[in-house]
Motif scaffolding. Structure first.
Motif, PDB file in Angstrom:
ATOM      1  N   ASN A  56      65.602 -17.913 -38.484  1.00 25.83           N
ATOM      2  CA  ASN A  56      65.948 -16.524 -38.170  1.00 25.83           C
ATOM      3  C   ASN A  56      66.744 -16.431 -36.865  1.00 25.83           C
ATOM      4  OD1 ASN A  56      63.351 -17.579 -37.684  1.00 25.83           O
ATOM      5  ND2 ASN A  56      62.610 -15.622 -36.917  1.00 25.83           N
ATOM      6  N   THR A  57      67.666 -15.470 -36.818  1.00 28.49           N
ATOM      7  CA  THR A  57      68.479 -15.216 -35.622  1.00 28.49           C
ATOM      8  C   THR A  57      68.407 -13.719 -35.322  1.00 28.49           C
ATOM      9  OG1 THR A  57      70.393 -15.076 -37.111  1.00 28.49           O
ATOM     10  CG2 THR A  57      70.102 -17.147 -35.924  1.00 28.49           C
ATOM     11  N   PRO A  58      67.223 -13.237 -34.955  1.00 26.84           N
ATOM     12  CA  PRO A  58      67.060 -11.782 -34.800  1.00 26.84           C
ATOM     13  C   PRO A  58      67.802 -11.239 -33.581  1.00 26.84           C
ATOM     14  CG  PRO A  58      65.118 -12.929 -33.988  1.00 26.84           C
ATOM     15  CD  PRO A  58      66.013 -13.980 -34.567  1.00 26.84           C
ATOM     16  N   THR A  59      67.872  -9.937 -33.481  1.00 31.98           N
ATOM     17  CA  THR A  59      68.461  -9.314 -32.292  1.00 31.98           C
ATOM     18  C   THR A  59      67.537  -9.580 -31.100  1.00 31.98           C
ATOM     19  OG1 THR A  59      69.347  -7.586 -33.727  1.00 31.98           O
ATOM     20  CG2 THR A  59      69.293  -7.109 -31.372  1.00 31.98           C
ATOM     21  N   VAL A 103      69.349 -10.521 -21.037  1.00 27.53           N
ATOM     22  CA  VAL A 103      70.774 -10.185 -21.187  1.00 27.53           C
ATOM     23  C   VAL A 103      71.099 -10.003 -22.674  1.00 27.53           C
ATOM     24  CG1 VAL A 103      73.136 -11.006 -20.783  1.00 27.53           C
ATOM     25  CG2 VAL A 103      71.338 -11.529 -19.134  1.00 27.53           C
ATOM     26  N   GLY A 104      71.775  -8.904 -22.988  1.00 21.18           N
ATOM     27  CA  GLY A 104      72.137  -8.647 -24.383  1.00 21.18           C
ATOM     28  C   GLY A 104      70.996  -8.068 -25.203  1.00 21.18           C
ATOM     29  N   LYS A 105      69.896  -7.678 -24.552  1.00 24.31           N
ATOM     30  CA  LYS A 105      68.736  -7.090 -25.246  1.00 24.31           C
ATOM     31  C   LYS A 105      69.193  -5.965 -26.181  1.00 24.31           C
ATOM     32  CE  LYS A 105      64.649  -4.389 -24.171  1.00 24.31           C
ATOM     33  NZ  LYS A 105      63.781  -3.860 -23.140  1.00 24.31           N
ATOM     34  N   GLY A 106      68.674  -5.984 -27.405  1.00 22.70           N
ATOM     35  CA  GLY A 106      69.005  -4.913 -28.353  1.00 22.70           C
ATOM     36  C   GLY A 106      70.327  -5.110 -29.067  1.00 22.70           C
ATOM     37  N   ARG A 107      71.096  -6.146 -28.710  1.00 22.53           N
ATOM     38  CA  ARG A 107      72.393  -6.344 -29.363  1.00 22.53           C
ATOM     39  C   ARG A 107      72.694  -7.803 -29.694  1.00 22.53           C
ATOM     40  NH1 ARG A 107      76.425  -3.951 -25.684  1.00 22.53           N
ATOM     41  NH2 ARG A 107      74.924  -4.760 -24.193  1.00 22.53           N
ATOM     42  N   ALA A 108      72.608  -8.669 -28.696  1.00 18.62           N
ATOM     43  CA  ALA A 108      72.978 -10.077 -28.928  1.00 18.62           C
ATOM     44  C   ALA A 108      72.000 -10.746 -29.897  1.00 18.62           C
ATOM     45  CB  ALA A 108      72.967 -10.825 -27.599  1.00 18.62           C
ATOM     46  N   ALA A 109      72.482 -11.769 -30.589  1.00 20.51           N
ATOM     47  CA  ALA A 109      71.582 -12.540 -31.468  1.00 20.51           C
ATOM     48  C   ALA A 109      70.746 -13.480 -30.609  1.00 20.51           C
ATOM     49  CB  ALA A 109      72.403 -13.342 -32.468  1.00 20.51           C
ATOM     50  N   ASP A 110      69.482 -13.579 -30.955  1.00 19.74           N
ATOM     51  CA  ASP A 110      68.589 -14.487 -30.237  1.00 19.74           C
ATOM     52  C   ASP A 110      68.689 -15.854 -30.901  1.00 19.74           C
ATOM     53  OD1 ASP A 110      66.615 -15.761 -28.906  1.00 19.74           O
ATOM     54  OD2 ASP A 110      65.173 -14.115 -29.039  1.00 19.74           O
ATOM     55  N   LEU A 111      69.248 -16.805 -30.162  1.00 19.20           N
ATOM     56  CA  LEU A 111      69.500 -18.125 -30.759  1.00 19.20           C
ATOM     57  C   LEU A 111      68.431 -19.151 -30.401  1.00 19.20           C
ATOM     58  CD1 LEU A 111      73.370 -18.334 -30.357  1.00 19.20           C
ATOM     59  CD2 LEU A 111      72.036 -17.689 -32.360  1.00 19.20           C
ATOM     60  N   LYS A 112      67.286 -18.650 -29.914  1.00 18.16           N
ATOM     61  CA  LYS A 112      66.279 -19.621 -29.445  1.00 18.16           C
ATOM     62  C   LYS A 112      65.741 -20.504 -30.581  1.00 18.16           C
ATOM     63  CE  LYS A 112      62.326 -16.499 -29.559  1.00 18.16           C
ATOM     64  NZ  LYS A 112      61.722 -15.419 -28.826  1.00 18.16           N
ATOM     65  N   TYR A 113      65.651 -19.943 -31.795  1.00 10.76           N
ATOM     66  CA  TYR A 113      65.127 -20.769 -32.902  1.00 10.76           C
ATOM     67  C   TYR A 113      66.158 -21.812 -33.342  1.00 10.76           C
ATOM     68  CZ  TYR A 113      61.885 -16.846 -32.953  1.00 10.76           C
ATOM     69  OH  TYR A 113      60.984 -15.888 -32.578  1.00 10.76           O
ATOM     70  N   VAL A 114      67.432 -21.403 -33.320  1.00 11.17           N
ATOM     71  CA  VAL A 114      68.502 -22.338 -33.692  1.00 11.17           C
ATOM     72  C   VAL A 114      68.543 -23.473 -32.666  1.00 11.17           C
ATOM     73  CG1 VAL A 114      71.007 -22.601 -33.923  1.00 11.17           C
ATOM     74  CG2 VAL A 114      69.886 -20.593 -34.893  1.00 11.17           C
ATOM     75  N   CYS A 168      65.776 -25.912 -33.071  1.00 11.29           N
ATOM     76  CA  CYS A 168      66.027 -26.844 -34.197  1.00 11.29           C
ATOM     77  C   CYS A 168      66.971 -27.954 -33.764  1.00 11.29           C
ATOM     78  CB  CYS A 168      66.676 -26.106 -35.374  1.00 11.29           C
ATOM     79  SG  CYS A 168      65.569 -25.036 -36.244  1.00 11.29           S
ATOM     80  N   ALA A 169      68.055 -27.571 -33.073  1.00  8.42           N
ATOM     81  CA  ALA A 169      69.042 -28.577 -32.647  1.00  8.42           C
ATOM     82  C   ALA A 169      68.365 -29.619 -31.759  1.00  8.42           C
ATOM     83  CB  ALA A 169      70.193 -27.891 -31.918  1.00  8.42           C
ATOM     84  N   ARG A 170      67.536 -29.156 -30.846  1.00  3.97           N
ATOM     85  CA  ARG A 170      66.858 -30.102 -29.939  1.00  3.97           C
ATOM     86  C   ARG A 170      65.904 -31.015 -30.717  1.00  3.97           C
ATOM     87  NH1 ARG A 170      67.941 -29.376 -24.729  1.00  3.97           N
ATOM     88  NH2 ARG A 170      68.996 -27.434 -24.204  1.00  3.97           N
ATOM     89  N   HIS A 171      65.242 -30.408 -31.676  1.00  4.98           N
ATOM     90  CA  HIS A 171      64.304 -31.196 -32.490  1.00  4.98           C
ATOM     91  C   HIS A 171      65.036 -32.261 -33.307  1.00  4.98           C
ATOM     92  CE1 HIS A 171      60.126 -31.020 -34.321  1.00  4.98           C
ATOM     93  NE2 HIS A 171      60.709 -32.076 -34.843  1.00  4.98           N
ATOM     94  N   ILE A 172      66.163 -31.859 -33.881  1.00  7.29           N
ATOM     95  CA  ILE A 172      66.945 -32.826 -34.677  1.00  7.29           C
ATOM     96  C   ILE A 172      67.400 -33.977 -33.773  1.00  7.29           C
ATOM     97  CG2 ILE A 172      69.100 -33.156 -35.977  1.00  7.29           C
ATOM     98  CD1 ILE A 172      68.794 -30.159 -36.872  1.00  7.29           C
ATOM     99  N   ALA A 173      67.928 -33.626 -32.584  1.00  3.30           N
ATOM    100  CA  ALA A 173      68.412 -34.670 -31.658  1.00  3.30           C
ATOM    101  C   ALA A 173      67.280 -35.621 -31.291  1.00  3.30           C
ATOM    102  CB  ALA A 173      68.977 -34.014 -30.404  1.00  3.30           C
TER     103      ALA A 173
END
Ligand code: NAD
Ligand code: UDX
Length: 487
Positions: free
Chosen positions: A89-92, A97-108, A111-116
Motif C-alpha cells: 500500500n502507498t496511502p496518503t 511534510v506533505g501530510k494529507g497529500r503526498a504518498a507515504d512510501l514507507k512500505y515501499v 520492501c526495498a531494504r528487505h530485498i537488499a
C-alpha cells in the motif's frame, strides 16, 4: 532471461488477484504471494478469501497449492524468486511534510531494504504499487547502496490498472499492460523478461514499453483523467438539478461523441475507493514540489468537486426532510465504494453518513458485502467523528434492505448494487414513515414506479422542486425555484 519464480510482496487487492491470474495463465511459473499480515495470508489459504472479487475464488482454488502459494515467509520467497513485485500500500501521508497529500512510501522503502538485505544473485524488482514519479530511482538507490557482492538488480515500473469488482476480467483481458524501465541493455532485457510473462495471455501490441518515469506518471495521469471525468459529470449533475436538464440524457448526448466516449459518465455521490483521491492528491503534491502551482490547482479542483458532491447529496437529504434529520431514522442502502466489492476505503457513503450523523440522524445501514464490523469501524474513525461512542449510538447495521428501511423517514442509495433495483418497493413503502423519501445517489432505481407507489423521489442530476423532489422529465410544469432562475 526467463522468469520461472515470482514473489509478490503485498497480498492485498492488487497483489492477490494479479498474482492469482499470473499463476492461472502461466502454470509453469511458481508464484508466491507474501505479506506481513498473518490473518490476510491465512484467509488467502482458506475458503473465505480476504477480498471479494467476482471469479477470483475459482481461479485461486484452481491454482493454489500447485503453482500459487500464499505465505508469511517473505525471506524464502525473495531468495528463490527471479522477479519480485512490490505491491504494498502507498496511502496518503497522515503526518509530516506533505501530510494529507503526498504518498507515504514507507512500505515501499521497507520492501526495498528487505530485498537488499536477503536477496542473492540477480533479481528484477518490479514496482507494482502506485508511486510518485521517480520513486523507482529511490528503490534503485536503496538497492544499490545496500547490495551485497553476490546480488544485483534491475528496477521496473509496471503499474496496475485493474478496477475493483472487475479485477479478474481486467487482468485476464487488459486494455494494456505498461512496463517502464531503463534504456540500458540490462534495462531492456528486464522489460523483455516481464513482457514475456504477460505475453503468455496478452497480445504483444497491448504491452506498452516506456521509460521508467513515463510509466510512473502514466499511472497517476490515468487515474487523474478518470477521476476528472466523474467530477465533470458530477458538476453537470448540479447544473441539471438547477435547470431541468437530466444528467443521464446529457451524459448520453456528450458520450456519443466518439472523441469523448460513453464510459465513466455516471453521475454519483462522488468517487470513492483507495486510488482516485490518493493518486490525484499525489499528483497535486508532485506539481507543487515541481513549482507548477497552476497545474496543481487544476487537479485539486477534481477533489474539490468530489467533496462538494458528497456534501451536496447529504444537504439535499437534510433540506428535503424539512431541514432537520435530528432523531430521524435514515436507511443507507450500500456502503461499499462501488458495487461488486466489499471495499469501503474512501467510500462516499462514509462521508454522507458522517454529515447525517453530525446532524443527529440515526442510520440503518445495509450492504450485501461489507461486514458489520467494518461499517462501524469506518464510522468510528477519528477522521469521521471525535466521539466514537456517540457515533456507535447512531448506527445500526441491518442484515437485509427491508429491515434497514422499515421505520425510516428516508432511503439514501449510496452504492449501485444491482439487487437494489429489484426490491419490493411497495412493501418497503408500507413499512416506512410518511412522507417516505428516496434519495437515489446512483440513479439506478425505477423512479417512475417509486413515484407511482407514493414515494417522494430525489435523483442525483435530475430536477427538483417543491421541497427538493424530482419531477418526471415528461412534466411540462417544471418550476425553477426563484434562487435558481436562469439569467
Ligand atoms: P492493500 O492495502 O490491499 O494491500 C497491501 C498489502 O501490503 C497489505 O496486506 C500489507 O499488509 C502488505 N504490506 C505492507 N508492507 C509490507 C511489507 N513490508 N512486507 C510485506 N507486506 C507488506 O493495497 P492494494 O489495494 O493492494 O494496493 C497496493 C498498491 O497498488 C497501492 O500502491 C495502490 O495504489 C495500487 N493500486 C491499487 C488498486 C486497487 O484497486 N486497490 C488498483 C491499482 C493500483
Ligand atoms: C480505479 C481505476 O478505475 C483503476 O484503473 C485503477 O487501477 C484503480 O482505481 P477502482 O477505484 O477500483 O479503480 O474503481 P472505479 O471503477 O474506477 O470506480 C471508482 C469510483 O468512481 C467508485 O466510487 C465509482 O462508483 C465511481 N464512479 C465510477 C462514478 O461515480 N461514476 C462513474 O461513471 C464511474
Amino acid at each position: 532471461m526467463e522468469v520461472k519464480k515470482i514473489c509478490c510482496i503485498g497480498a492485498g487487492y492488487v497483489g492477490g488477484p494479479t498474482c492469482s491470474v499470473i499463476a492461472y495463465k502461466c502454470p509453469d511459473i511458481i508464484v508466491t504471494v507474501v505479506d506481513l499480515n498473518k490473518d490476510r495470508i491465512n484467509a488467502w489459504n482458506s475458503k473465505d478469501l480476504p477480498i471479494y472479487e467476482p471469479g477470483l475464488q475459482e481461479i485461486v482454488e484452481e491454482r493454489r497449492g500447485k503453482n500459487l502459494f500464499f505465505s508469511t515467509n517473505i525471506d524464502d520467497a525473495i531468495i528463490s524468486a527471479d522477479l519480485i513485485f512490490i505491491s504494498v500500500n502507498t496511502p496518503t501521508k497522515t503526518y509530516g511534510v506533505g501530510k494529507g497529500r503526498a504518498a507515504d512510501l514507507k512500505y515501499v522503502e521497507s520492501c526495498a531494504r528487505h530485498i537488499a538485505e536477503v536477496a542473492t544473485g540477480f533479481k528484477i524488482v518490479v514496482e507494482k504499487s502506485t508511486v510518485p514519479v521517480r520513486a523507482a530511482a529511490s528503490i534503485s538507490n536503496i538497492l544499490s547502496s545496500n547490495t551485497k557482492s553476490n546480488s544485483s538488480f534491475q528496477v521496473l515500473s509496471n503499474p496496475e490498472f485493474l478496477a475493483e469488482g472487475t479485477a479478474v476480467t481486467n487482468l485476464i483481458d487488459p486494455d494494456r499492460v505498461l512496463i517502464g524501465g531503463e534504456t540500458s541493455v540490462e534495462g531492456q532485457a528486464a522489460i523483455e523478461a516481464l513482457s514475456n510473462v504477460y505475453s503468455k495471455w496478452v497480445a504483444r501490441d497491448r504491452i506498452i514499453k516506456t521509460n521508467t518515469w513515463s510509466s510512473e506518471l502514466s499511472k497517476l495521469a490515468a487515474n487523474a483523467f478518470l477521476a476528472q471525468r466523474i467530477s465533470s459529470i458530477n458538476s453537470m449533475s448540479a447544473i441539471c438539478e438547477a435547470t431541468g436538464a437530466d444528467v443521464t440524457e446529457v451524459a448520453n448526448a456528450v458520450g456519443r461523441d466518439s472523441r469523448i466516449g460513453n464510459k465513466f459518465l455516471q453521475a454519483s455521490i462522488g468517487f470513492g475507493g483507495s486510488c482516485f483521491q490518493k493518486d490525484v492528491l499525489n499528483l497535486v503534491y508532485l506539481c507543487e514540489a515541481l513549482n507548477l502551482p497552476e497545474v496543481a490547482n487544476y487537479w485539486q479542483q477534481v477533489i474539490e468537486i468530489n467533496n462538494y458532491q458528497r456534501r451536496r447529496f447529504a444537504n439535499q437529504i437534510i433540506g428535503s426532510l424539512y431541514n432537520t434529520v435530528y432523531g430521524k431514522q435514515i436507511a443507507l442502502l450500500g456502503f461499499a465504494f462501488k458495487k461488486d466489492t466489499g471495499d469501503t476505503r474512501e467510500s462516499s457513503a462514509i462521508y454522507v453518513a458522517k454529515y447525517l450523523m453530525d446532524e443527529g440522524a440515526h442510520l440503518k445501514i445495509f450492504d450485501p458485502k461489507v461486514p458489520r464490523k467494518q461499517i462501524i469501524t469506518e464510522l468510528q474513525h477519528p477522521t469521521i467523528t471525535d466521539c466514537p461512542e456517540k457515533a456507535r449510538e447512531l448506527i445500526e447495521v441491518s442484515g437485509d434492505p427491508y429491515t434497514a428501511c422499515a421505520g425510516s423517514h428516508a432511503i439514501a442509495v449510496c452504492t449501485e448494487w444491482d439487487q437494489f433495483k429489484l426490491l419490493d418497493f411497495k412493501k418497503i413503502y408500507d413499512s416506512m414513515l410518511k412522507p417516505a423519501f428516496v434519495f437515489d445517489g446512483r440513479g439506478i432505481l425505477p423512479h417512475q414506479k417509486l413515484l407511482d407507489i407514493g414515494f417522494k423521489v430525489s435523483v442525483i442530476g435530475k430536477h427538483r422542486e417543491n421541497g427538493g423532489m424530482f419531477k418526471s422529465a415528461s412534466s411540462n410544469n417544471i418550476l425553477l425555484p426563484s434562487s435558481r432562475v436562469l439569467p
